[in-house]
Design an enzyme around this catalytic site. Sequence first.
Site, PDB file in Angstrom:
ATOM      1  N   HIS A 109       0.835  -1.202   0.000  1.00 45.47           N
ATOM      2  CA  HIS A 109       0.000   0.000   0.000  1.00 45.47           C
ATOM      3  C   HIS A 109       0.871   1.253   0.000  1.00 45.47           C
ATOM      4  CE1 HIS A 109       0.459   1.092   4.337  1.00 45.47           C
ATOM      5  NE2 HIS A 109       0.491  -0.216   4.547  1.00 45.47           N
ATOM      6  N   ASP A 111      -0.379   4.353   0.642  1.00 41.30           N
ATOM      7  CA  ASP A 111      -0.863   5.366   1.570  1.00 41.30           C
ATOM      8  C   ASP A 111      -0.120   5.274   2.894  1.00 41.30           C
ATOM      9  OD1 ASP A 111      -2.372   2.873   1.643  1.00 41.30           O
ATOM     10  OD2 ASP A 111      -3.593   3.784   3.214  1.00 41.30           O
ATOM     11  N   ASP A 142       6.437   1.686   6.975  1.00 40.87           N
ATOM     12  CA  ASP A 142       5.062   1.248   6.713  1.00 40.87           C
ATOM     13  C   ASP A 142       4.461   2.045   5.559  1.00 40.87           C
ATOM     14  OD1 ASP A 142       2.564   0.091   6.947  1.00 40.87           O
ATOM     15  OD2 ASP A 142       1.966   1.308   8.665  1.00 40.87           O
ATOM     16  N   GLU A 176      -5.130   1.273   2.241  1.00 38.66           N
ATOM     17  CA  GLU A 176      -5.010   0.195   3.230  1.00 38.66           C
ATOM     18  C   GLU A 176      -5.172   0.726   4.644  1.00 38.66           C
ATOM     19  OE1 GLU A 176      -2.924  -2.518   6.100  1.00 38.66           O
ATOM     20  OE2 GLU A 176      -2.543  -0.415   5.642  1.00 38.66           O
ATOM     21  N   GLU A 177      -4.635   1.918   4.902  1.00 37.83           N
ATOM     22  CA  GLU A 177      -4.706   2.462   6.256  1.00 37.83           C
ATOM     23  C   GLU A 177      -6.126   2.866   6.647  1.00 37.83           C
ATOM     24  OE1 GLU A 177      -2.422   2.297   8.321  1.00 37.83           O
ATOM     25  OE2 GLU A 177      -0.467   2.368   7.355  1.00 37.83           O
ATOM     26  N   GLU A 200       4.871  -5.880   4.557  1.00 35.59           N
ATOM     27  CA  GLU A 200       4.647  -5.020   5.715  1.00 35.59           C
ATOM     28  C   GLU A 200       5.791  -5.240   6.709  1.00 35.59           C
ATOM     29  OE1 GLU A 200       2.335  -2.843   6.568  1.00 35.59           O
ATOM     30  OE2 GLU A 200       0.429  -3.307   5.558  1.00 35.59           O
TER      31      GLU A 200
END
Length: 445
Positions: A109, A111, A142, A176-177, A200
């Site tokens: 991801h 974001d 992250d 995703e967040e 991740e």
Amino acid sequence: MTTTSHVLAEIDRRTDDLIRLTADLVGFDTTVRGAAAEPARDEADLQEYVAGRLRAAGATVDVFTPKPGDLPVSPQTPPGLGFDGRPQLIARFPGTGGAGARSLLFNGHIDVVSAEPRREWTSDPFRAEVRDGRLYGRGTCDMKGGIAAAVVVAEALAALGIRLPGDLLINTVTDEEWNGAGTLASVGYGVRADAAVVPEPTDLDVVVAQRGILGGTVTVAGRPGHAEYPPGDWRTGGAVNAIEKTMPVLTALRRLREQWAEDPAHAHPLLPPPAIVPTTIKGGEWWVTYPASCEVALDVTYLPVQADGGGWASRVRHDIERAVREACADDGWLTANPPRFTWDTELPPAEVPSTHPLVRALTASATAVGRTPRLLGEPSWTDAATLTRLGGTPAVCIGPTATRPDGSPTLHTIDEYIEISDLVATAKALALAALDMTAPAAAAP
């Protein structure tokens, strides 16, 4: 030199490029939206940048913007969610084919969570900076570092002229967040593989299980009146303090959480117990008025065993609502005016068997780069669950270190960073896993 040695040496040679790529990705402000209508930031520019690199390495790249209604129907996202300015990317490096060749997907991801309060950062969160063997910046850990590692692996293989037996795919996504909408949209678009890795941050451990998440609000009604006068009898129109009436609801939720934690049926070897956590509370209209309502936001985490037949939280919702209803049975006001639940974000739990070939491949690859990987569960949630549950693609996580020496997390914090040694180790582990997983499966003895 063997193919493996050539690949590892090529990644070492590309260490500076790996750092630069991670820093470049950090430079795009892709702070996650907090609501469906929030304008896009630099998501499209980042995706085009990544697309250009992957095309130059020989991939077929599709950058697509899902339309409202394109997402598979699920409780994960609000109906009609749009993606203007937030495209998704899928790149494919075709394999040589052959019987038994397996495809592998790298999913990440783009974001990041908010960098506020920015004034507390040692350096600009969107201008990555190397200090003492670490790369600092929002998203380094992250998970823009993990995305950079996946891209450099693909570039290294291409530069060496190595075509894997099976297809290698790279899928970079938004949201995703928030609620996993980007990977959900990718699944709806047809993104599939025989297995997937989500890099991740995991301390180079292999995460094979994760809890589901359920978000909601419970609203308790009251009745306004002047707070400096006796409230009177509610049955004849008297005031009712909604904040005080919320107390038995909170007690019921705490007791249910404790029951879950003590129930052997809810024990999991890799995951914490399920939980119900009140996270925000809003009540009252004026400081001298009995509050007419009180709202409590809930963060609920639940285990795969608690999911219903479709993998969702219908049974969890039922258990929570029943516990509150029973706790209110002796209160006349709450019986006549039962607390009202509103459920919104729902993210499914998932688990991949420890015997899966992908788990074995990642364990071996992390060991080969000098780590001692453990099989772990993720207390929170990642896009691996969407791929596993809804995409028909068994997915696990492995990536860089996520903790400081004192044990506190580096992700979502002020001065987020990634260890450069971890960045390189992650790329090497992904490369070795790609060599292993895309080859035809060994025949059973």
